[in-house]
Scaffold this motif. Sequence first.
Motif, short mmCIF file in Angstrom:
data_model
loop_
_atom_site.label_atom_id
_atom_site.label_comp_id
_atom_site.label_asym_id
_atom_site.label_seq_id
_atom_site.Cartn_x
_atom_site.Cartn_y
_atom_site.Cartn_z
N UNK A 1 -26.49 24.43 -5.25
CA UNK A 1 -25.28 23.62 -5.46
C UNK A 1 -24.29 23.83 -4.32
N UNK A 2 -24.20 25.06 -3.82
CA UNK A 2 -23.28 25.34 -2.71
C UNK A 2 -23.69 24.58 -1.45
N UNK A 3 -25.01 24.55 -1.19
CA UNK A 3 -25.51 23.82 -0.02
C UNK A 3 -25.28 22.32 -0.19
N UNK A 4 -25.56 21.79 -1.37
CA UNK A 4 -25.36 20.36 -1.63
C UNK A 4 -23.90 19.99 -1.48
N UNK A 5 -23.01 20.88 -1.92
CA UNK A 5 -21.58 20.61 -1.80
C UNK A 5 -21.16 20.53 -0.34
N UNK A 6 -21.69 21.41 0.50
CA UNK A 6 -21.36 21.40 1.92
C UNK A 6 -21.90 20.14 2.61
N UNK A 7 -23.04 19.65 2.10
CA UNK A 7 -23.65 18.46 2.71
C UNK A 7 -23.14 17.17 2.07
N UNK A 8 -22.20 17.32 1.11
CA UNK A 8 -21.65 16.16 0.41
C UNK A 8 -22.74 15.37 -0.30
N UNK A 9 -23.67 16.10 -0.90
CA UNK A 9 -24.72 15.49 -1.70
C UNK A 9 -24.57 15.92 -3.16
N UNK A 10 -25.09 15.15 -4.11
CA UNK A 10 -24.91 15.50 -5.53
C UNK A 10 -25.53 16.86 -5.86
N UNK A 11 -24.82 17.60 -6.69
CA UNK A 11 -25.36 18.88 -7.17
C UNK A 11 -26.47 18.62 -8.18
N UNK A 12 -27.21 19.67 -8.52
CA UNK A 12 -28.24 19.54 -9.55
C UNK A 12 -29.63 19.33 -9.00
N UNK A 13 -29.82 19.51 -7.69
CA UNK A 13 -31.19 19.43 -7.17
C UNK A 13 -32.06 20.50 -7.84
N UNK A 14 -31.48 21.66 -8.06
CA UNK A 14 -32.08 22.68 -8.92
C UNK A 14 -31.14 22.83 -10.11
N UNK A 15 -31.65 22.74 -11.31
CA UNK A 15 -30.81 22.78 -12.50
C UNK A 15 -31.63 23.24 -13.70
N UNK A 16 -30.94 23.58 -14.76
CA UNK A 16 -31.62 23.87 -16.02
C UNK A 16 -32.08 22.54 -16.62
N UNK A 17 -33.40 22.39 -16.73
CA UNK A 17 -33.95 21.14 -17.24
C UNK A 17 -35.33 21.41 -17.81
N UNK A 18 -35.74 20.60 -18.76
CA UNK A 18 -37.09 20.70 -19.30
C UNK A 18 -38.05 19.85 -18.48
N UNK A 19 -39.31 20.22 -18.54
CA UNK A 19 -40.32 19.48 -17.78
C UNK A 19 -40.44 18.05 -18.30
N UNK A 20 -40.28 17.87 -19.60
CA UNK A 20 -40.36 16.52 -20.18
C UNK A 20 -39.29 15.60 -19.59
N UNK A 21 -38.06 16.10 -19.55
CA UNK A 21 -36.96 15.28 -19.05
C UNK A 21 -37.12 15.04 -17.55
N UNK A 22 -37.57 16.06 -16.82
CA UNK A 22 -37.74 15.94 -15.37
C UNK A 22 -38.76 14.85 -15.03
N UNK A 23 -39.76 14.71 -15.89
CA UNK A 23 -40.79 13.71 -15.66
C UNK A 23 -40.48 12.38 -16.34
N UNK A 24 -39.26 12.24 -16.82
CA UNK A 24 -38.84 10.97 -17.39
C UNK A 24 -39.11 10.83 -18.87
N UNK A 25 -39.45 11.93 -19.53
CA UNK A 25 -39.73 11.86 -20.95
C UNK A 25 -38.48 11.98 -21.80
N UNK A 26 -38.69 12.07 -23.11
CA UNK A 26 -37.59 12.14 -24.07
C UNK A 26 -37.00 13.54 -24.11
N UNK A 27 -35.68 13.60 -24.18
CA UNK A 27 -34.99 14.88 -24.37
C UNK A 27 -34.91 15.15 -25.87
#
Length: 439
Positions: free
Chosen positions: A270-296
């Motif tokens: 998130x710190x690197x994304x902030x410096x590059x003015x890109x959205x945070x959350x490239x790495x985040x707490x997420x489930x594999x289902x949601x990451x692959x477009x499935x139901x949360x």
Amino acid sequence: MGGLWRNIKWLSASVWILFFIAPYLRWGDRQAILFDIPNRQFHILNTTILPQDFWMLSLLLLFFALLLAVSTALAGRIYCGYFCFQTVWTDVFTWLDEKLEGTPPKRRKLDKAKLDFAKFRIKFTKHLIWLLISVLTGISFVAWFYDAFDLWSDIFSLQAGSTAYGTIALFTVGTYVLAGYMREQACFWLCPYARIQGVMVDNTTLVPTYDFKRGEPRGRIVKGQSEDERTTGDCVDCKQCIAVCPTGVDIRHGQQEGCITCGLCIDACDLVMEKLDRPKGLIRYESLDVLEGGENRPLLKRPRVWVYGLIMSAALAGIGYGLSMLDALELKVIHARQPLFVLLSNGSIQNKYTLKVLNKMTKDVPVKITATGPEGLILVDADGITAKHGKVTPRTVFVRVPKSNLKGENTPIIFQVEGEEDGEMFVGTRKSVFIGPKY
């Protein structure tokens, strides 16, 4: 490096302060929480638990075992990342490294430098503090089983005993070696939890996850290139996520055995994304289902959450029931089998009982035993009983009832024990039966 999850780690680690200070809290004339193993008594505030009540300990262990399982099912190795004593002590020792020796490059440079007074002073100070923390950890552990103030006095007067000294030495060496040198390697080679976590997580588990769809293909920043001209993903392959990982995991390769779900890689990215003015959350707490477009899937739609929850609720209910039924004085009544009754010369029927009085108080208490039942009941040999504290005091008594007052072969009878401590009266009762001849 700071960040949201780094701060949360320090906040969650602060619960271990209770490990050090709780043994010094007092409740009346004794330690508030004391696991007195030699006398087989567990004191928790105004409650004293004896071996007869240890079934509640089994329920408590069941509750925490399931709590660990359900937390893993929901958020991976969250215990390892935020609460485990190995993680917490390692964080403290690492923090001392940074304060005394500087960043990792500076530490490596210091290790390679020749030994002079400055290097000796820094190294000596660091290891002395490590040793003091390790010794304090050992003493704090023993203090849960040994009155804390008496422990300090006995340590310095050399009266603590070999068990206390041995335990302190064991924890001192263990803390110094595990937190000071092995650190995260203990998670790899000594802890079995990393091996069994695979059967606890599934595609709905929230874990630190790299968004490969957004991050790939990786590519370095090209000077002068606009966002519209960029052909790479958001990951710039800076490897900061690897640098901050306690176990050196590259989260971009997916979940691995070494990941303790501490979230430090999220802060770094998130710190690197902030410096590059890109959205945070490239790495985040997420489930594999949601990451692959499935139901949360909500928590209430997960069967294992219901199963774990019901078992944990039952365990807590059992513990609550047990605590509510604890009495300072408990009475057990055993009816003699041979003979069941005796016919006396005056026409009365006599039964023999063995009464066992359990005194959970901290002092020996004179007790009074009475019995109620059929009309004309007489209790014999029930006087002059002193219940020893923390022990069961047995007494054989006899109950006599005129035969004419008995209405059947079995007649209910109630025994009661009364005792007083510090002006407070305690009572325990037990139902039994008076046996007479058949009519």
